[in-house]
Scaffold this active site. Structure first.
Site, PDB file in Angstrom:
ATOM      1  N   TRP A   1       0.842  -1.216   0.000  1.00 60.67           N
ATOM      2  CA  TRP A   1       0.000   0.000   0.000  1.00 60.67           C
ATOM      3  C   TRP A   1       0.866   1.251   0.000  1.00 60.67           C
ATOM      4  O   TRP A   1       0.640   2.175   0.753  1.00 60.67           O
ATOM      5  CB  TRP A   1      -0.966   0.018   1.198  1.00 60.67           C
ATOM      6  CG  TRP A   1      -1.736  -1.245   1.358  1.00 60.67           C
ATOM      7  CD1 TRP A   1      -1.683  -2.118   2.386  1.00 60.67           C
ATOM      8  CD2 TRP A   1      -2.674  -1.795   0.419  1.00 60.67           C
ATOM      9  NE1 TRP A   1      -2.515  -3.184   2.164  1.00 60.67           N
ATOM     10  CE2 TRP A   1      -3.144  -3.004   0.959  1.00 60.67           C
ATOM     11  CE3 TRP A   1      -3.164  -1.387  -0.835  1.00 60.67           C
ATOM     12  CZ2 TRP A   1      -4.058  -3.825   0.323  1.00 60.67           C
ATOM     13  CZ3 TRP A   1      -4.080  -2.200  -1.474  1.00 60.67           C
ATOM     14  CH2 TRP A   1      -4.523  -3.392  -0.898  1.00 60.67           C
TER      15      TRP A   1
ATOM     16  N   THR B   1      -6.075   3.423  11.619  1.00 62.40           N
ATOM     17  CA  THR B   1      -7.497   3.205  11.366  1.00 62.40           C
ATOM     18  C   THR B   1      -8.332   3.959  12.394  1.00 62.40           C
ATOM     19  O   THR B   1      -7.821   4.419  13.429  1.00 62.40           O
ATOM     20  CB  THR B   1      -7.839   1.707  11.502  1.00 62.40           C
ATOM     21  OG1 THR B   1      -7.536   1.307  12.845  1.00 62.40           O
ATOM     22  CG2 THR B   1      -7.029   0.856  10.515  1.00 62.40           C
TER      23      THR B   1
ATOM     24  N   GLU C   1      -2.841   5.686   7.736  1.00 60.79           N
ATOM     25  CA  GLU C   1      -2.269   6.536   8.806  1.00 60.79           C
ATOM     26  C   GLU C   1      -3.027   6.342  10.113  1.00 60.79           C
ATOM     27  O   GLU C   1      -3.294   7.280  10.844  1.00 60.79           O
ATOM     28  CB  GLU C   1      -2.260   8.027   8.429  1.00 60.79           C
ATOM     29  CG  GLU C   1      -2.045   8.390   6.985  1.00 60.79           C
ATOM     30  CD  GLU C   1      -0.731   7.900   6.416  1.00 60.79           C
ATOM     31  OE1 GLU C   1      -0.055   7.105   7.088  1.00 60.79           O
ATOM     32  OE2 GLU C   1      -0.399   8.299   5.296  1.00 60.79           O
TER      33      GLU C   1
END
Lengths: 396, 269
Positions: A174, A377, A375
């Site tokens: 990601w 949850t 950054e």
């Protein structure tokens, strides 16, 4: 006092006049980014989203660099040295167009450049920061792994010493701009703990694969990084970074941009819904005239203004050097949820039209699914807030 | 100043910048004296003046020198001056005096000419008209007051030594117009693409010198400026009439020709 002193009715687009406390530079930066975003980005973003990529990431990086948005609140090395509030305003105006574009800026400035600025050697700073600020070099940030998200301490990427060199093995997942980056900031575990490394593109054993079939943040390039016996000299290690606190402090900077950014996404959805509700006629009246729609609009205007005020207050604390990381967690927790509520309501006001790329609302709603996750949850920030106010950590 | 390697000497370039009401907002006149109600909408740099600033910055990049912004206007014009400095201009002169309120185009040109006498310049660049009054005569009148050549409606500017050469845009193409410096040049929007202010320059703008000038400082004769002494008068104003119904062209084989004739009659083609 007569009627002439009656305050003017609020501007529907800025109901609480949140921006009235901005100073001249902050106002100029907001206007410049808004103008740039409206003219250079907004006309293309639906096409980019549909294509599932940014067609010319180098051109976009150069345009952002010319503006001065990369690492704009860092000092020296070609950075503009603005206030944190000015940086937040830039994030807000970019994310009013698309979360993917704000992500581009967050990764470059808040993650990659901040890591080098904060933890790099003088030589590393001089090599990378001026070119990254100018948009001539693109950076990415590799912390998350396929099996290591909210628990980054469980990372499997390892760096072991081999003479005076380091050998890195592992996979990062990601990673925004991974496949177009000139340099990757890669975090790995060593015998001494977690350390950061600068991996230039083209280093043997280092590759990046684009992640396809995303349904969110489509106007953005997301990659997997593969490190297969990547040999780096000691000079590639970030000398100031020791332990997980280093990458987490960079994430806190990126999170700060999100606090502002999603206030922009929320505003864009609200404005689109307001416009649509005022012109869409059903049962002989604009749908804005119906009570159920007005309730949605009232909820939206509250969420939009609360998010904007939250961002500004956290920004003022940050500029005063008084912002605790749990306050940034508060902002991300509160503002992302507010933006999701606004985007959902805006989508419903748009009816069937709301599911197309002719309108920005579903695009924002889908993007916010990513923003709610990366950054930190929502759950992680809820736990961070819970610990901050109760004094009891519920996650360990 | 010495000339090295054929490079022309550094130039002093002055750009005239007018703050106008944002064309994106509703603009109003003040019924008390038929002048512009500047409080009713946000002030922005007159659009064509942004092209003038860009052209001045390009000339500076090519020839070296300094770009000075000259703006006549009330206190809030400082916002537009700051934006011009954020685009890269070096310094500014702000001519600000209540006595200038309501000045018409000729008086404004006179006042600007007086202000220009307080500084050195090789070339004065301005937008060919403003989006508010749209008289388009200030550049020409200014050149007359200064006794300098005027090169109007430029879509290209070249300076070679002491000679300035422009392409003047016309309906059919362009004329090439040449003069000796110093000179006054007005530009059209085809000339360039104005840059965005950069954050570094925004941060630096507040440190750049802005000289405040009042009427006395510019040796402006108070009897020659202001609403009471204006050479023209706004006698009346009215709201624009509602749009009339359009002309419907029914295509019976000649529709294309009729549309072409219509466009030609409006000088669109």
């Amino acid at each position: 006092m007569g009627d002439q002193h009656k305050p003017a009715a609020p501007d529907a687009r800025d109901f609480l006049a949140v921006d009235t406390s901005l100073d001249a530079e902050e106002g100029s930066i907001r206007d410049t980014v808004r103008d740039f975003a409206t003219r250079e980005l907004l006309p293309h973003v639906a096409d980019w989203f549909e294509a599932g990529t940014i067609p010319d990431p180098r051109g976009l990086a150069k345009a952002f660099g010319d503006l001065g948005v990369f690492g704009m609140h860092l000092e020296g090395y070609g950075c503009a040295g603005t206030s944190a509030v000015a940086y937040g305003l830039a994030c807000r105006e970019l994310e009013a167009v698309d979360s993917g574009l704000r992500s581009f800026v967050s990764v470059q400035g808040s993650l990659a450049m901040t890591a080098i600025h904060r933890y790099g050697s003088e030589e590393q700073k001089r090599e990378w920061l001026p070119r990254m600020a100018a948009g001539e070099a693109i950076g990415c940030f590799g912390l998350t792994e396929p099996d290591s998200g909210s628990d980054p301490g469980s990372m499997r990427t390892r760096a072991r010493r081999d003479g005076s060199d380091w050998i890195l093995d592992g996979t990062k997942m990601w990673i925004t701009n991974g496949s177009v980056a000139d340099v990757a900031v890669v975090w790995a575990t060593t015998e001494e703990g977690i350390r950061g490394f600068l991996v230039p593109a083209g280093t043997p054993g280092f590759s990046a694969n684009v992640i396809h079939r995303k349904l969110s943040l489509r106007a953005s390039i997301t990659s997997e990084l593969v490190l297969d016996g990547v040999r780096l000299p000691e000079s590639a290690r970030l000398p100031g970074a020791a332990g997980l606190g280093a990458p987490l402090s960079c994430l806190n900077e990126a999170r700060y941009g999100i606090v502002w950014g999603v206030a922009g996404a929320a505003r864009a959805c609200y404005e689109a819904a307001l416009e649509y509700a005022g012109t869409r006629v059903q049962f002989g009246r604009p749908i804005a005239a119906f009570q159920l729609t007005q309730r949605k609009i009232a909820d939206m205007v509250v969420d939009v203004n609360s998010a904007a005020l939250t961002a500004l207050q956290i920004g003022r604390l940050k500029d005063a050097g008084a912002c605790h990381h749990t306050q940034v967690s508060y902002g991300k927790f509160a503002n992302v949820a507010a933006a999701q509520r606004v985007a959902g309501a805006a989508r419903s006001i748009h009816g069937a039209n709301g599911i197309t790329l002719e309108y920005p609302v579903l695009r924002h709603l889908l993007n916010l699914e990513t923003v709610a996750t990366y950054e930190g949850t929502e759950e992680v920030h809820a736990l961070s807030l819970g610990q901050a106010v109760t004094g009891i950590p519920a996650f360990r | 100043m010495g000339v090295q390697g054929g490079r022309p000497p550094a130039m002093n370039i002055v750009v005239l910048v007018k703050q106008v009401p944002d064309t994106a907002t509703e603009r109003k006149l003040n019924p008390a004296d038929n002048t512009l109600d500047r409080a009713s909408s946000d002030g922005v740099i007159n659009e064509l003046d942004e092209y003038a600033i860009e052209e001045a910055l390009l000339l500076k990049e090519k020839h070296g020198g300094e770009v000075t912004i000259l703006s006549a206007g009330p206190d809030q014009a400082t916002d537009s001056i700051r934006k011009a400095l954020s685009m890269g201009a070096d310094k500014a002169i702000h001519l600000n005096d209540e006595a200038l309120h309501g000045s018409d185009s000729l008086q404004t040109a006179y006042a600007l000419a007086q202000a220009l006498r307080t500084t050195e310049f090789d070339v004065v660049v301005l937008g060919s008209e403003s989006t508010d009054a749209r008289t388009g005569v200030v550049g020409a009148a200014l050149a007359e007051y200064l006794g300098l050549p005027q090169l109007t409606l430029a879509n290209k500017v070249d300076i070679d030594g002491g000679t300035i050469r422009i392409q003047r845009q016309t309906d059919d193409g362009y004329d090439v117009v040449e003069a000796q410096l110093p000179a006054v040049v007005s530009v059209v929007e085809k000339i360039n693409e104005p840059r965005y202010p950069s954050f570094k320059l925004i941060m630096a703008a507040k440190k750049k010198p802005v000289t405040k000038l009042d009427a006395a400082g510019a040796e402006i004769d108070p009897a020659k400026v202001g609403l009471a002494n204006a050479t023209t008068e706004t006698v009346d104003f009215a709201a624009a009439p509602p749009r009339a119904a359009g002309t419907v062209v029914k295509d019976e084989g000649t529709g294309g020709v009729q549309i072409a004739d219509f466009l030609a009659s409006k000088k669109f083609v």
